[in-house]
Design a protein around this motif. Structure first.
Motif, mmCIF file in Angstrom:
data_model
loop_
_atom_site.group_PDB
_atom_site.id
_atom_site.type_symbol
_atom_site.label_atom_id
_atom_site.label_comp_id
_atom_site.label_asym_id
_atom_site.label_seq_id
_atom_site.Cartn_x
_atom_site.Cartn_y
_atom_site.Cartn_z
ATOM 1 N N ALA A 93 0.809 -1.223 0.000
ATOM 2 C CA ALA A 93 0.000 0.000 0.000
ATOM 3 C C ALA A 93 0.845 1.277 0.000
ATOM 4 O O ALA A 93 0.517 2.235 -0.720
ATOM 5 C CB ALA A 93 -0.969 -0.016 1.183
ATOM 6 N N PRO A 94 1.937 1.354 0.798
ATOM 7 C CA PRO A 94 2.738 2.593 0.755
ATOM 8 C C PRO A 94 3.301 2.906 -0.624
ATOM 9 O O PRO A 94 3.494 4.084 -0.958
ATOM 10 C CB PRO A 94 3.871 2.307 1.759
ATOM 11 N N ILE A 95 3.556 1.880 -1.420
ATOM 12 C CA ILE A 95 4.049 2.112 -2.778
ATOM 13 C C ILE A 95 2.955 2.732 -3.635
ATOM 14 O O ILE A 95 3.177 3.709 -4.363
ATOM 15 C CB ILE A 95 4.544 0.796 -3.398
ATOM 16 N N LEU A 96 1.749 2.164 -3.536
ATOM 17 C CA LEU A 96 0.639 2.669 -4.346
ATOM 18 C C LEU A 96 0.166 4.045 -3.895
ATOM 19 O O LEU A 96 -0.522 4.744 -4.647
ATOM 20 C CB LEU A 96 -0.523 1.671 -4.301
ATOM 21 N N ASP A 97 0.520 4.426 -2.675
ATOM 22 C CA ASP A 97 0.153 5.761 -2.195
ATOM 23 C C ASP A 97 0.997 6.853 -2.841
ATOM 24 O O ASP A 97 0.643 8.035 -2.776
ATOM 25 C CB ASP A 97 0.313 5.837 -0.667
ATOM 26 N N GLN A 98 2.097 6.472 -3.453
ATOM 27 C CA GLN A 98 2.959 7.448 -4.104
ATOM 28 C C GLN A 98 2.400 7.792 -5.484
ATOM 29 O O GLN A 98 1.987 6.895 -6.229
ATOM 30 C CB GLN A 98 4.367 6.892 -4.251
ATOM 31 N N GLN A 116 -2.165 -9.790 -12.777
ATOM 32 C CA GLN A 116 -2.623 -8.402 -12.767
ATOM 33 C C GLN A 116 -1.566 -7.523 -13.430
ATOM 34 O O GLN A 116 -0.413 -7.501 -13.015
ATOM 35 C CB GLN A 116 -2.865 -7.931 -11.326
ATOM 36 N N ASP A 117 -1.984 -6.820 -14.471
ATOM 37 C CA ASP A 117 -1.083 -5.887 -15.143
ATOM 38 C C ASP A 117 -0.884 -4.659 -14.259
ATOM 39 O O ASP A 117 -1.554 -4.494 -13.239
ATOM 40 C CB ASP A 117 -1.657 -5.498 -16.501
ATOM 41 N N PHE A 118 0.016 -3.773 -14.651
ATOM 42 C CA PHE A 118 0.342 -2.618 -13.829
ATOM 43 C C PHE A 118 -0.901 -1.775 -13.554
ATOM 44 O O PHE A 118 -1.637 -1.409 -14.476
ATOM 45 C CB PHE A 118 1.412 -1.763 -14.517
ATOM 46 N N THR A 119 -1.100 -1.461 -12.283
ATOM 47 C CA THR A 119 -2.245 -0.666 -11.857
ATOM 48 C C THR A 119 -1.885 0.088 -10.588
ATOM 49 O O THR A 119 -0.987 -0.309 -9.841
ATOM 50 C CB THR A 119 -3.470 -1.561 -11.593
ATOM 51 N N ASP A 120 -2.609 1.177 -10.336
ATOM 52 C CA ASP A 120 -2.455 1.908 -9.085
ATOM 53 C C ASP A 120 -3.649 1.659 -8.165
ATOM 54 O O ASP A 120 -3.812 2.346 -7.150
ATOM 55 C CB ASP A 120 -2.280 3.406 -9.345
ATOM 56 N N ASP A 121 -4.461 0.678 -8.520
ATOM 57 C CA ASP A 121 -5.653 0.326 -7.747
ATOM 58 C C ASP A 121 -5.286 -0.739 -6.713
ATOM 59 O O ASP A 121 -5.114 -1.918 -7.042
ATOM 60 C CB ASP A 121 -6.744 -0.190 -8.691
ATOM 61 N N ALA A 123 -7.091 -2.117 -4.460
ATOM 62 C CA ALA A 123 -8.119 -3.144 -4.301
ATOM 63 C C ALA A 123 -7.923 -4.270 -5.318
ATOM 64 O O ALA A 123 -8.119 -5.452 -4.999
ATOM 65 C CB ALA A 123 -9.508 -2.530 -4.443
ATOM 66 N N ARG A 124 -7.524 -3.922 -6.536
ATOM 67 C CA ARG A 124 -7.303 -4.942 -7.555
ATOM 68 C C ARG A 124 -6.083 -5.798 -7.217
ATOM 69 O O ARG A 124 -6.100 -7.012 -7.417
ATOM 70 C CB ARG A 124 -7.134 -4.278 -8.919
ATOM 71 N N ALA A 126 -4.967 -6.361 -4.152
ATOM 72 C CA ALA A 126 -5.362 -7.195 -3.005
ATOM 73 C C ALA A 126 -6.199 -8.376 -3.450
ATOM 74 O O ALA A 126 -5.986 -9.517 -3.013
ATOM 75 C CB ALA A 126 -6.126 -6.349 -1.990
ATOM 76 N N SER A 127 -7.146 -8.134 -4.348
ATOM 77 C CA SER A 127 -8.007 -9.209 -4.845
ATOM 78 C C SER A 127 -7.189 -10.258 -5.586
ATOM 79 O O SER A 127 -7.414 -11.464 -5.436
ATOM 80 C CB SER A 127 -9.078 -8.631 -5.771
ATOM 81 N N CYS A 128 -6.229 -9.798 -6.374
ATOM 82 C CA CYS A 128 -5.376 -10.709 -7.135
ATOM 83 C C CYS A 128 -4.560 -11.592 -6.198
ATOM 84 O O CYS A 128 -4.510 -12.813 -6.367
ATOM 85 C CB CYS A 128 -4.461 -9.904 -8.049
ATOM 86 N N LEU A 129 -3.935 -11.003 -5.193
ATOM 87 C CA LEU A 129 -3.080 -11.760 -4.279
ATOM 88 C C LEU A 129 -3.891 -12.707 -3.403
ATOM 89 O O LEU A 129 -3.439 -13.808 -3.074
ATOM 90 C CB LEU A 129 -2.269 -10.804 -3.413
ATOM 91 N N HIS A 130 -5.092 -12.311 -3.032
ATOM 92 C CA HIS A 130 -5.925 -13.155 -2.175
ATOM 93 C C HIS A 130 -6.529 -14.329 -2.934
ATOM 94 O O HIS A 130 -6.984 -15.304 -2.320
ATOM 95 C CB HIS A 130 -7.041 -12.324 -1.540
ATOM 96 N N SER A 131 -6.530 -14.254 -4.250
ATOM 97 C CA SER A 131 -7.133 -15.326 -5.047
ATOM 98 C C SER A 131 -6.097 -16.276 -5.648
ATOM 99 O O SER A 131 -6.431 -17.094 -6.502
ATOM 100 C CB SER A 131 -7.985 -14.721 -6.171
ATOM 101 N N LEU A 132 -4.844 -16.186 -5.202
ATOM 102 C CA LEU A 132 -3.808 -17.091 -5.706
ATOM 103 C C LEU A 132 -4.163 -18.532 -5.355
ATOM 104 O O LEU A 132 -4.632 -18.828 -4.265
ATOM 105 C CB LEU A 132 -2.448 -16.746 -5.101
ATOM 106 N N GLU A 133 -3.914 -19.442 -6.286
ATOM 107 C CA GLU A 133 -4.203 -20.860 -6.075
ATOM 108 C C GLU A 133 -2.942 -21.684 -6.280
ATOM 109 O O GLU A 133 -2.032 -21.273 -7.016
ATOM 110 C CB GLU A 133 -5.287 -21.327 -7.058
ATOM 111 N N PRO A 134 -2.855 -22.838 -5.617
ATOM 112 C CA PRO A 134 -1.678 -23.700 -5.800
ATOM 113 C C PRO A 134 -1.480 -24.064 -7.263
ATOM 114 O O PRO A 134 -2.437 -24.335 -7.991
ATOM 115 C CB PRO A 134 -2.012 -24.933 -4.949
#
Length: 308
Positions: A93-98, A116-121, A123-124, A126-134
């Motif tokens: 988050a501190p990176i995206l706050d810049q 997830q391609d480059f984004t400053d969002d 939430a996107r 977080a959603s991507c990292l939380h949905s990682l699967e083995p």
């Protein structure tokens, strides 16, 4: 003949010049691991293949936005580490706050998936990292690094390019890249690598000792895996080799608190690096050995300093 002569004389002369500027990001720490501030170009000694070079220090890089590629392993036993890295999105988050900074996520096993391609969002991300699967039984680290750096090289000029690699220590299944390939690519693109590595066997041992081993197939220490790790000890530690050969950083984590500490170091060090540059006295193609040291230790700091 006359018209032809006029055409020749009317043509404006053109000039070509070439500048071979090499960028060298440097982090200076004292013996306690704290960053050392306030150094200037004359404080550094930089050698290219043993030959000292004239050094320039870029003091304007702090204002540059960041492009951060997070390459995270999902293959092999990486799923065991998901609980240890579950706070990753909040730590980014501190990176995206810049202003104008962006983050992308690459998940990899034996295949590469730009999750997830480059984004400053945030939430996107977080959603991507939380949905990682083995993933499958692969860990194509070199291929993942090559792909990640190529994407970083496509980002706009005037940005710090950073690769955060989260993987085990051994490459399993890379088919397209070699260590020399990725080191050259990173150097040419002036990217910085920060590698956070885990040991699947060490995690299994520690989880067993803590009583929280969730591996249904191996609820106790996996002795066969331990023997395999011993056999693999002579192989290259891929993330460590990449970091060492490109002036990056490498850290091993074996618990969630240790991972969080390493991530705090990562975000702090992003803005505490000195960016040196030089024009080689005798430029030549191929890989070079670049060594950086302090001319003398700052008086206000410990008598020794580590440069990474």
């Amino acid at each position: 003949m006359f018209l032809a002569s006029r055409a020749v004389f009317a043509q404006e002369p053109s000039f070509r010049s070439q500048s071979n500027v090499v960028i060298v990001p440097v982090l200076v720490r004292d013996l306690t691991g704290h960053a050392i501030y306030g150094l200037h170009a004359p404080d550094f000694v930089l050698e290219d293949d043993g030959v000292e070079q004239a050094v320039q220090l870029d003091e304007s890089v702090d204002a540059e936005p960041l492009s951060v590629m997070v390459a995270i392993q999902t293959g092999r036993r990486a799923w065991r580490e998901f609980g240890r890295v579950q706070g990753l999105s909040s730590m980014l988050a501190p990176i995206l706050d810049q202003p104008r900074s962006k983050v992308a996520v690459l998940a990899f096993d034996s295949h590469l998936n730009l999750a997830q391609d480059f984004t400053d969002d945030g939430a996107r991300i977080a959603s991507c990292l939380h949905s990682l699967e083995p993933g499958d039984k692969g860990a194509a680290i070199l291929d993942a690094v090559q792909y990640s750096v190529r994407l970083l090289n496509r980002t706009p000029e005037g940005r710090k390019k950073v690769l955060l690699l989260i993987s085990e220590t051994r490459d399993h299944g890379s088919h397209f890249a070699t260590i020399d390939d990725v080191v050259t690519l990173i150097g040419n693109g002036n990217s910085t690598v920060y590698a956070l590595a885990f040991s699947p066997t060490l995690s299994n041992i520690l989880d067993t000792e803590r009583g929280n081993n969730q591996d249904e197939m191996n609820p106790s220490v996996d002795l066969m895996a331990l023997l395999a790790q011993i056999r693999a000890a002579t192989k290259r530690n891929t993330p460590q080799a990449i970091a060492a050969q490109t002036g990056g950083e490498y850290e091993l984590f074996e618990s969630r608190p240790r991972f969080e500490t390493r991530m705090m170091d990562f975000t702090n060090h992003l803005h505490n690096r000195y960016v040196l540059s030089f024009e080689p006295k005798n430029p030549k193609s191929g890989l070079h050995r670049i060594r950086v040291r302090l001319r003398q230790a700052p008086r206000r700091c410990w008598p020794e300093a580590a440069i990474g």
